[in-house]
Design a protein around this motif. Structure first.
Motif, PDB file in Angstrom:
ATOM      1  N   HIS A  51       6.405   2.191  22.168  1.00 11.48           N
ATOM      2  CA  HIS A  51       5.722   3.151  21.296  1.00 11.48           C
ATOM      3  C   HIS A  51       4.279   2.739  21.046  1.00 11.48           C
ATOM      4  O   HIS A  51       3.994   1.554  20.836  1.00 11.48           O
ATOM      5  N   ALA A  52       3.394   3.726  21.021  1.00 13.04           N
ATOM      6  CA  ALA A  52       2.051   3.525  20.473  1.00 13.04           C
ATOM      7  C   ALA A  52       2.180   3.824  18.986  1.00 13.04           C
ATOM      8  O   ALA A  52       2.859   4.777  18.591  1.00 13.04           O
ATOM      9  N   VAL A  53       1.545   3.004  18.140  1.00 11.50           N
ATOM     10  CA  VAL A  53       1.684   3.158  16.694  1.00 11.50           C
ATOM     11  C   VAL A  53       0.332   3.463  16.075  1.00 11.50           C
ATOM     12  O   VAL A  53      -0.672   2.830  16.396  1.00 11.50           O
ATOM     13  N   GLN A  54       0.326   4.451  15.187  1.00 15.18           N
ATOM     14  CA  GLN A  54      -0.872   4.774  14.416  1.00 15.18           C
ATOM     15  C   GLN A  54      -0.517   4.803  12.938  1.00 15.18           C
ATOM     16  O   GLN A  54       0.518   5.330  12.547  1.00 15.18           O
ATOM     17  N   LEU A  55      -1.391   4.208  12.134  1.00 13.62           N
ATOM     18  CA  LEU A  55      -1.241   4.224  10.682  1.00 13.62           C
ATOM     19  C   LEU A  55      -2.385   5.044  10.108  1.00 13.62           C
ATOM     20  O   LEU A  55      -3.531   4.888  10.525  1.00 13.62           O
ATOM     21  N   ARG A  56      -2.061   5.929   9.182  1.00  9.78           N
ATOM     22  CA  ARG A  56      -3.078   6.705   8.459  1.00  9.78           C
ATOM     23  C   ARG A  56      -3.056   6.189   7.026  1.00  9.78           C
ATOM     24  O   ARG A  56      -2.089   6.397   6.308  1.00  9.78           O
ATOM     25  N   VAL A  57      -4.155   5.511   6.656  1.00  5.16           N
ATOM     26  CA  VAL A  57      -4.224   4.808   5.383  1.00  5.16           C
ATOM     27  C   VAL A  57      -5.092   5.600   4.413  1.00  5.16           C
ATOM     28  O   VAL A  57      -6.238   5.929   4.727  1.00  5.16           O
ATOM     29  N   TYR A  87      -7.930  10.015   4.666  1.00  3.49           N
ATOM     30  CA  TYR A  87      -7.286   8.916   5.375  1.00  3.49           C
ATOM     31  C   TYR A  87      -8.223   8.266   6.386  1.00  3.49           C
ATOM     32  O   TYR A  87      -9.096   8.924   6.938  1.00  3.49           O
ATOM     33  N   ASP A  88      -7.997   6.980   6.622  1.00  2.00           N
ATOM     34  CA  ASP A  88      -8.573   6.263   7.750  1.00  2.00           C
ATOM     35  C   ASP A  88      -7.443   6.078   8.754  1.00  2.00           C
ATOM     36  O   ASP A  88      -6.347   5.662   8.377  1.00  2.00           O
ATOM     37  N   ALA A  89      -7.708   6.408  10.017  1.00  2.00           N
ATOM     38  CA  ALA A  89      -6.698   6.237  11.060  1.00  2.00           C
ATOM     39  C   ALA A  89      -6.891   4.875  11.718  1.00  2.00           C
ATOM     40  O   ALA A  89      -8.006   4.505  12.091  1.00  2.00           O
ATOM     41  N   ILE A  90      -5.807   4.140  11.833  1.00  2.00           N
ATOM     42  CA  ILE A  90      -5.835   2.817  12.456  1.00  2.00           C
ATOM     43  C   ILE A  90      -4.771   2.792  13.548  1.00  2.00           C
ATOM     44  O   ILE A  90      -3.591   3.000  13.283  1.00  2.00           O
ATOM     45  N   ALA A  91      -5.202   2.534  14.785  1.00  2.00           N
ATOM     46  CA  ALA A  91      -4.255   2.408  15.894  1.00  2.00           C
ATOM     47  C   ALA A  91      -3.832   0.953  16.007  1.00  2.00           C
ATOM     48  O   ALA A  91      -4.681   0.054  16.005  1.00  2.00           O
ATOM     49  N   TYR A  92      -2.523   0.716  16.058  1.00  3.22           N
ATOM     50  CA  TYR A  92      -2.033  -0.643  16.247  1.00  3.22           C
ATOM     51  C   TYR A  92      -2.461  -1.078  17.640  1.00  3.22           C
ATOM     52  O   TYR A  92      -2.327  -0.319  18.607  1.00  3.22           O
ATOM     53  N   PRO A  93      -2.999  -2.306  17.794  1.00  2.00           N
ATOM     54  CA  PRO A  93      -3.646  -2.695  19.053  1.00  2.00           C
ATOM     55  C   PRO A  93      -2.746  -2.870  20.276  1.00  2.00           C
ATOM     56  O   PRO A  93      -3.239  -2.909  21.387  1.00  2.00           O
ATOM     57  N   ILE A 102       0.850  -1.190   0.000  1.00  3.81           N
ATOM     58  CA  ILE A 102       0.000   0.000   0.000  1.00  3.81           C
ATOM     59  C   ILE A 102       0.890   1.245   0.000  1.00  3.81           C
ATOM     60  O   ILE A 102       1.716   1.426   0.895  1.00  3.81           O
ATOM     61  N   GLU A 103       0.702   2.104  -0.992  1.00  2.04           N
ATOM     62  CA  GLU A 103       1.459   3.354  -1.103  1.00  2.04           C
ATOM     63  C   GLU A 103       0.762   4.462  -0.316  1.00  2.04           C
ATOM     64  O   GLU A 103      -0.456   4.503  -0.243  1.00  2.04           O
ATOM     65  N   GLY A 104       1.550   5.351   0.265  1.00  2.00           N
ATOM     66  CA  GLY A 104       1.022   6.558   0.892  1.00  2.00           C
ATOM     67  C   GLY A 104       0.511   6.404   2.306  1.00  2.00           C
ATOM     68  O   GLY A 104      -0.130   7.306   2.837  1.00  2.00           O
ATOM     69  N   VAL A 105       0.812   5.287   2.970  1.00  2.00           N
ATOM     70  CA  VAL A 105       0.420   5.114   4.365  1.00  2.00           C
ATOM     71  C   VAL A 105       1.395   5.903   5.238  1.00  2.00           C
ATOM     72  O   VAL A 105       2.609   5.778   5.096  1.00  2.00           O
ATOM     73  N   SER A 106       0.852   6.731   6.131  1.00  2.00           N
ATOM     74  CA  SER A 106       1.683   7.461   7.099  1.00  2.00           C
ATOM     75  C   SER A 106       1.729   6.673   8.390  1.00  2.00           C
ATOM     76  O   SER A 106       0.687   6.221   8.874  1.00  2.00           O
ATOM     77  N   LEU A 140      -2.731  -4.720   6.864  1.00  2.00           N
ATOM     78  CA  LEU A 140      -3.915  -3.941   7.234  1.00  2.00           C
ATOM     79  C   LEU A 140      -5.145  -4.804   7.466  1.00  2.00           C
ATOM     80  O   LEU A 140      -5.995  -4.452   8.288  1.00  2.00           O
ATOM     81  N   ASN A 141      -5.274  -5.924   6.774  1.00  2.00           N
ATOM     82  CA  ASN A 141      -6.447  -6.782   6.987  1.00  2.00           C
ATOM     83  C   ASN A 141      -6.479  -7.379   8.388  1.00  2.00           C
ATOM     84  O   ASN A 141      -7.517  -7.818   8.852  1.00  2.00           O
ATOM     85  N   ASP A 142      -5.331  -7.372   9.076  1.00  2.00           N
ATOM     86  CA  ASP A 142      -5.267  -7.880  10.444  1.00  2.00           C
ATOM     87  C   ASP A 142      -5.594  -6.805  11.476  1.00  2.00           C
ATOM     88  O   ASP A 142      -5.729  -7.100  12.662  1.00  2.00           O
ATOM     89  N   LEU A 143      -5.735  -5.549  11.052  1.00  2.00           N
ATOM     90  CA  LEU A 143      -5.977  -4.428  11.954  1.00  2.00           C
ATOM     91  C   LEU A 143      -7.393  -3.895  11.758  1.00  2.00           C
ATOM     92  O   LEU A 143      -7.952  -3.968  10.674  1.00  2.00           O
ATOM     93  N   LYS A 144      -7.952  -3.299  12.813  1.00  2.00           N
ATOM     94  CA  LYS A 144      -9.276  -2.685  12.725  1.00  2.00           C
ATOM     95  C   LYS A 144      -9.170  -1.195  12.926  1.00  2.00           C
ATOM     96  O   LYS A 144      -8.304  -0.713  13.637  1.00  2.00           O
ATOM     97  N   LYS A 145     -10.075  -0.469  12.288  1.00  2.00           N
ATOM     98  CA  LYS A 145     -10.106   0.993  12.438  1.00  2.00           C
ATOM     99  C   LYS A 145     -10.590   1.372  13.808  1.00  2.00           C
ATOM    100  O   LYS A 145     -11.318   0.701  14.444  1.00  2.00           O
TER     101      LYS A 145
END
Length: 142
Positions: free
Chosen positions: A83-89, A114-120, A42-46, A137-142
């Motif tokens: 670290h707490a991790v957040q991905l912006r997809v 973007y959709d923000a996804i916090a790593y659990p 996936i391109e452009g994920v922050s 990403l399919n393993d993570l929930k928004k």
């Protein structure tokens, strides 16, 4: 006087070598990886890695889904510790946005949503161990 200057020079060299061993003296470690959805990059994920204390590190995936964290524009890595991790997809890839390639940087930022996804769970960056952290990403929930 010469003995004083010699001691001062030795102290300065020792302090510099201790404080500048990594070029910046910060307790950082390299962090990189790949972000995928269904196995496809996936391109452009922050990505934001926010430590318990201190400054966050950021990264953005390229066309191959690869990222490398930056502490600043000039310094790579993330602080050692938890670290707490957040991905912006992005909700659409750049290829799905008409005229994206012709837009300037500011216009591109305005059209991407973007959709923000916090790593659990927290991620621990360990001293002396460059981390390769991949996210599906399919393993993570928004």
């Amino acid at each position: 006087m010469i003995a004083y200057l010699s001691r001062a020079t030795i102290c300065a060299v020792l302090l510099c070598s201790l404080g500048c061993s990594a070029g910046h003296g910060l307790p950082l470690e390299e962090v990189s990886g790949v972000v995928t959805r269904g196995g496809a990059p996936i391109e452009g994920v922050s990505l934001e890695f926010r430590p318990t204390t201190g400054r966050a590190s950021f990264g953005r995936t390229d066309i191959d889904g690869k990222y490398a964290l930056q502490y600043t524009d000039q310094i790579s890595g993330a602080l050692i510790g938890e670290h707490a991790v957040q991905l912006r997809v992005p909700t659409k890839t750049p290829a799905e946005i008409p005229g994206f390639a012709d837009m300037d940087k500011e216009a591109r930022m305005m059209v991407i949503q973007y959709d923000a996804i916090a790593y659990p769970k927290p991620i621990n960056v360990v001293e002396g161990e460059a981390a390769i952290l991949n996210f599906e990403l399919n393993d993570l929930k928004k």
